[in-house]
Design a protein around this motif. Structure first.
Motif, PDB file in Angstrom:
ATOM      1  N   SER A  52      -5.551 -17.021  -8.390  1.00 34.98           N
ATOM      2  CA  SER A  52      -5.696 -15.574  -8.437  1.00 34.98           C
ATOM      3  C   SER A  52      -6.582 -15.085  -7.284  1.00 34.98           C
ATOM      4  N   LEU A  53      -7.656 -15.798  -7.021  1.00 28.63           N
ATOM      5  CA  LEU A  53      -8.541 -15.433  -5.899  1.00 28.63           C
ATOM      6  C   LEU A  53      -7.805 -15.530  -4.567  1.00 28.63           C
ATOM      7  N   ILE A  54      -7.045 -16.603  -4.397  1.00 29.45           N
ATOM      8  CA  ILE A  54      -6.284 -16.778  -3.159  1.00 29.45           C
ATOM      9  C   ILE A  54      -5.261 -15.655  -2.996  1.00 29.45           C
ATOM     10  N   SER A  55      -4.594 -15.293  -4.080  1.00 27.25           N
ATOM     11  CA  SER A  55      -3.594 -14.225  -3.961  1.00 27.25           C
ATOM     12  C   SER A  55      -4.254 -12.875  -3.698  1.00 27.25           C
ATOM     13  N   ASP A  56      -5.487 -12.678  -4.176  1.00 28.64           N
ATOM     14  CA  ASP A  56      -6.221 -11.446  -3.861  1.00 28.64           C
ATOM     15  C   ASP A  56      -6.643 -11.406  -2.396  1.00 28.64           C
ATOM     16  N   LEU A  57      -6.969 -12.569  -1.843  1.00 36.71           N
ATOM     17  CA  LEU A  57      -7.366 -12.638  -0.432  1.00 36.71           C
ATOM     18  C   LEU A  57      -6.191 -12.402   0.506  1.00 36.71           C
TER      19      LEU A  57
END
Length: 87
Positions: A52-57
């Protein structure tokens, strides 16, 4: 050290991936390398949060997932034969 060894490793891997996939954009390659280099270091419970963090970045970029049907079938068969539970 300050994690500089890890940064160097990421940069080397980025270069190798760019040479392997010259048609991919830089953001896609960075996202893939960060995912691939870190996912194996996480416990299963942290994987969804990390993804989820990677997709937000990297909004708007979705990566393909590698699938290995022959390997997965062989593992499933051996797990069943051994009387284990396949998660």
């Amino acid at each position: 050290d300050f994690g500089l060894r890890n940064i160097l490793s990421v940069l080397r891997t980025l270069g190798a991936e760019k040479r392997k996939h010259p048609e991919d954009g830089e953001m896609t390659i960075v996202m893939r390398v960060l995912r691939d280099m870190n996912l194996s270091k996480l416990v299963d419970e942290d994987e969804p949060l990390f993804l989820s963090l990677i997709s937000d970045l990297f909004p708007g970029i979705s990566l393909e997932t590698a699938e290995y049907p022959e390997l997965q079938a062989a593992i499933s068969k051996n797990v069943t034969e051994a009387g284990l539970i396949n998660h």
